[in-house]
Design an enzyme around this catalytic site. Structure first.
Site, mmCIF file in Angstrom:
data_model
loop_
_atom_site.group_PDB
_atom_site.id
_atom_site.type_symbol
_atom_site.label_atom_id
_atom_site.label_comp_id
_atom_site.label_asym_id
_atom_site.label_seq_id
_atom_site.Cartn_x
_atom_site.Cartn_y
_atom_site.Cartn_z
ATOM 1 N N ARG A 228 59.046 -27.385 11.842
ATOM 2 C CA ARG A 228 58.668 -27.851 10.507
ATOM 3 C C ARG A 228 58.079 -29.251 10.645
ATOM 4 O O ARG A 228 58.510 -30.039 11.492
ATOM 5 C CB ARG A 228 59.888 -27.921 9.579
ATOM 6 C CG ARG A 228 60.332 -26.591 9.024
ATOM 7 C CD ARG A 228 59.372 -26.048 7.954
ATOM 8 N NE ARG A 228 59.851 -24.797 7.397
ATOM 9 C CZ ARG A 228 59.487 -23.582 7.841
ATOM 10 N NH1 ARG A 228 58.646 -23.456 8.845
ATOM 11 N NH2 ARG A 228 59.949 -22.493 7.265
ATOM 12 N N HIS A 276 49.649 -24.410 10.274
ATOM 13 C CA HIS A 276 50.901 -23.682 10.037
ATOM 14 C C HIS A 276 50.660 -22.178 10.217
ATOM 15 O O HIS A 276 50.978 -21.361 9.337
ATOM 16 C CB HIS A 276 51.466 -23.979 8.646
ATOM 17 C CG HIS A 276 52.940 -23.696 8.551
ATOM 18 N ND1 HIS A 276 53.811 -24.504 7.871
ATOM 19 C CD2 HIS A 276 53.708 -22.694 9.065
ATOM 20 C CE1 HIS A 276 55.036 -24.008 7.950
ATOM 21 N NE2 HIS A 276 55.003 -22.903 8.671
HETATM 22 N N1 NAP Z 1 55.321 -22.526 12.217
HETATM 23 C C1 NAP Z 1 55.623 -21.326 11.786
HETATM 24 O O1 NAP Z 1 54.741 -20.521 11.480
HETATM 25 C C2 NAP Z 1 57.064 -20.911 11.708
HETATM 26 C C3 NAP Z 1 57.369 -19.540 11.540
HETATM 27 C C4 NAP Z 1 58.692 -19.141 11.554
HETATM 28 C C5 NAP Z 1 59.710 -20.078 11.709
HETATM 29 N N2 NAP Z 1 59.401 -21.397 11.852
HETATM 30 C C6 NAP Z 1 60.477 -22.389 12.025
HETATM 31 O O2 NAP Z 1 61.291 -22.031 13.148
HETATM 32 C C7 NAP Z 1 62.642 -22.361 12.825
HETATM 33 C C8 NAP Z 1 63.606 -21.684 13.781
HETATM 34 O O3 NAP Z 1 63.709 -20.289 13.498
HETATM 35 P P1 NAP Z 1 64.820 -19.377 14.226
HETATM 36 O O4 NAP Z 1 64.697 -18.023 13.653
HETATM 37 O O5 NAP Z 1 64.736 -19.530 15.701
HETATM 38 O O6 NAP Z 1 66.171 -20.091 13.710
HETATM 39 P P2 NAP Z 1 67.645 -19.939 14.287
HETATM 40 O O7 NAP Z 1 67.822 -18.632 14.966
HETATM 41 O O8 NAP Z 1 68.560 -20.309 13.185
HETATM 42 O O9 NAP Z 1 67.708 -21.060 15.434
HETATM 43 C C9 NAP Z 1 67.768 -22.417 15.155
HETATM 44 C C10 NAP Z 1 68.150 -23.160 16.425
HETATM 45 O O10 NAP Z 1 68.147 -24.579 16.156
HETATM 46 C C11 NAP Z 1 69.395 -25.107 16.558
HETATM 47 N N3 NAP Z 1 69.777 -26.245 15.730
HETATM 48 C C12 NAP Z 1 69.875 -26.323 14.374
HETATM 49 N N4 NAP Z 1 70.280 -27.546 13.995
HETATM 50 C C13 NAP Z 1 70.446 -28.258 15.132
HETATM 51 C C14 NAP Z 1 70.869 -29.560 15.416
HETATM 52 N N5 NAP Z 1 71.216 -30.410 14.436
HETATM 53 N N6 NAP Z 1 70.944 -29.958 16.693
HETATM 54 C C15 NAP Z 1 70.629 -29.113 17.696
HETATM 55 N N7 NAP Z 1 70.213 -27.838 17.512
HETATM 56 C C16 NAP Z 1 70.133 -27.430 16.241
HETATM 57 C C17 NAP Z 1 70.386 -23.969 16.377
HETATM 58 O O11 NAP Z 1 71.569 -24.241 17.124
HETATM 59 P P3 NAP Z 1 72.740 -23.123 17.256
HETATM 60 O O12 NAP Z 1 72.198 -22.122 18.252
HETATM 61 O O13 NAP Z 1 73.885 -23.891 17.803
HETATM 62 O O14 NAP Z 1 72.953 -22.566 15.890
HETATM 63 C C18 NAP Z 1 69.571 -22.796 16.913
HETATM 64 O O15 NAP Z 1 69.590 -22.776 18.320
HETATM 65 C C19 NAP Z 1 62.742 -21.970 11.360
HETATM 66 O O16 NAP Z 1 63.830 -22.615 10.720
HETATM 67 C C20 NAP Z 1 61.411 -22.434 10.815
HETATM 68 O O17 NAP Z 1 61.526 -23.785 10.386
HETATM 69 C C21 NAP Z 1 58.113 -21.834 11.854
#
Ligand code: NAP
Length: 313
Positions: A228, A276
């Site tokens: 993000r 994005h």
């Molecule tokens: N650019 C785009 O087109 C696009 C598209 C889709 C998604 N995204 C972004 O990608 C993000 C991730 O998606 P996802 O499905 O992979 O989410 P997810 O499965 O919830 O994974 C999030 C990861 O971030 C870690 N995390 C969260 N807060 C943290 C902190 N304070 N310190 C250290 N690590 C932290 C989590 O740790 P834990 O493993 O310990 O829970 C987990 O490993 C989304 O939230 C979105 O913002 C962007």
């Protein structure tokens, strides 16, 4: 029983058609039919109007149309019902394509060769081996782990940073604040796939960038952010590039979107900008995932990929 499909930023009619095509016999509406519409049991949303969901007395669950839920949690008047996000092969695969594309372009000197071609310069650059380059993935969740698997096939060394401890074969994993600096110090190419939460907002700042390994096989560290925009301090990124703390960056997300025409990020020779577009939410692929979640909930089964509102993701 009715489903509210509240979508801004995408074309709601495409999602409506995809939800209907995915089956289910519920009525789907794009806005409540009356104030405090009692028929609405489920809300499927992308950037819903703030306060709207709190008006629905019989709402049972909220579903995000994307992996991120910061757009839902930004609503300070959310009702106390479960929130589920999307985890789907289509979305995950698209993000991994973007990550592999950007890692390979930086790794294989894409910028330098594009410049050379423009000047008709025939000059072979030194090329390190993938096994000598560490890709560090910040945010080692559904998207980060899939990207790591695909980069592993190409021979890169991998590191992952998450909030809680995670063990993944072939990946050096780090967790929490105490794991952050060791993670950065081992990373040549930093890939950010974090959610936006109160803890991660602004995390890509000058201090973090200065913590990246300076002597890398590529000549300097690389940043790729597809999480993000509000994770990053854009002035700090420009400063790090100018001071050679950072060699190159690929940015898919920005603090203000669309990225204003006046932003210096557009014209910087060592920044690669995409709008994005790293992982598009495709209605035809994602609507069936939501429809199945709703069907499972109606059968009394637990929802998958629940959000912890306290943690913000
Ligand atoms: N650019 C785009 O087109 C696009 C598209 C889709 C998604 N995204 C972004 O990608 C993000 C991730 O998606 P996802 O499905 O992979 O989410 P997810 O499965 O919830 O994974 C999030 C990861 O971030 C870690 N995390 C969260 N807060 C943290 C902190 N304070 N310190 C250290 N690590 C932290 C989590 O740790 P834990 O493993 O310990 O829970 C987990 O490993 C989304 O939230 C979105 O913002 C962007």
């Amino acid at each position: 029983m009715t489903i509210l499909l509240s979508v801004t930023g995408f074309d709601p009619t495409r999602w409506l058609a995809a939800m209907k095509a995915a089956g289910g016999d519920e009525e789907i509406v794009l806005e409540p039919q009356a104030a405090g519409d009692p028929a609405i049991r489920y809300a499927v949303v992308w950037k819903q109007p703030p306060g709207l969901l709190a008006t629905l007395p019989n709402l049972e669950a909220i579903f995000s149309l994307g992996a991120g839920v910061d757009h839902i949690l930004a609503d300070k008047a959310l009702p106390d019902v479960p929130i589920a996000r999307i985890v789907a092969d289509d979305l995950t695969g698209r993000m991994s394509e973007y990550v592999v594309w950007r890692v390979l372009d930086h790794f294989r000197r894409g910028r330098a060769y594009r410049q050379q071609q423009a000047q008709r310069i025939w000059h072979e650059r030194l090329q390190p081996a993938a096994r000598d380059v560490t890709v560090g993935i910040m945010g080692f969740g559904a998207l980060g782990q899939d990207a790591a698997e695909k980069l592993k096939v190409l021979g890169f060394k991998l590191a992952g940073w998450s909030r809680s401890e995670r063990q993944t074969p072939g990946v050096e994993t780090f967790a929490g604040q105490e794991g952050l600096q060791p993670f950065l110090a081992t990373t040549d190419i930093l890939v950010v796939l974090l959610p936006l939460t109160p803890e991660t907002r602004g995390i890509i700042d000058g201090k973090l960038l200065s913590g990246l390994k300076r002597q890398t096989p590529l000549g300097g560290p690389v940043l790729i952010n597809a999480g993000r925009g509000a994770l990053q301090d854009e002035a700090a990124i420009l400063d790090a590039l100018d001071r050679e703390v950072l060699m190159e960056a690929s940015l898919d997300v920005f603090t203000v979107e669309p990225l204003p025409a006046a932003s210096p990020l557009w014209g910087h020779p060592r920044i690669f900008v995409t709008p994005h577009a790293a992982a598009l939410s495709d209605p035809d692929s994602l609507a069936p995932v939501v429809v199945e979640q709703i069907a499972a909930h109606k059968r009394g089964e637990p929802l998958k990929h629940l959000v912890d509102p306290g943690a913000g993701y």
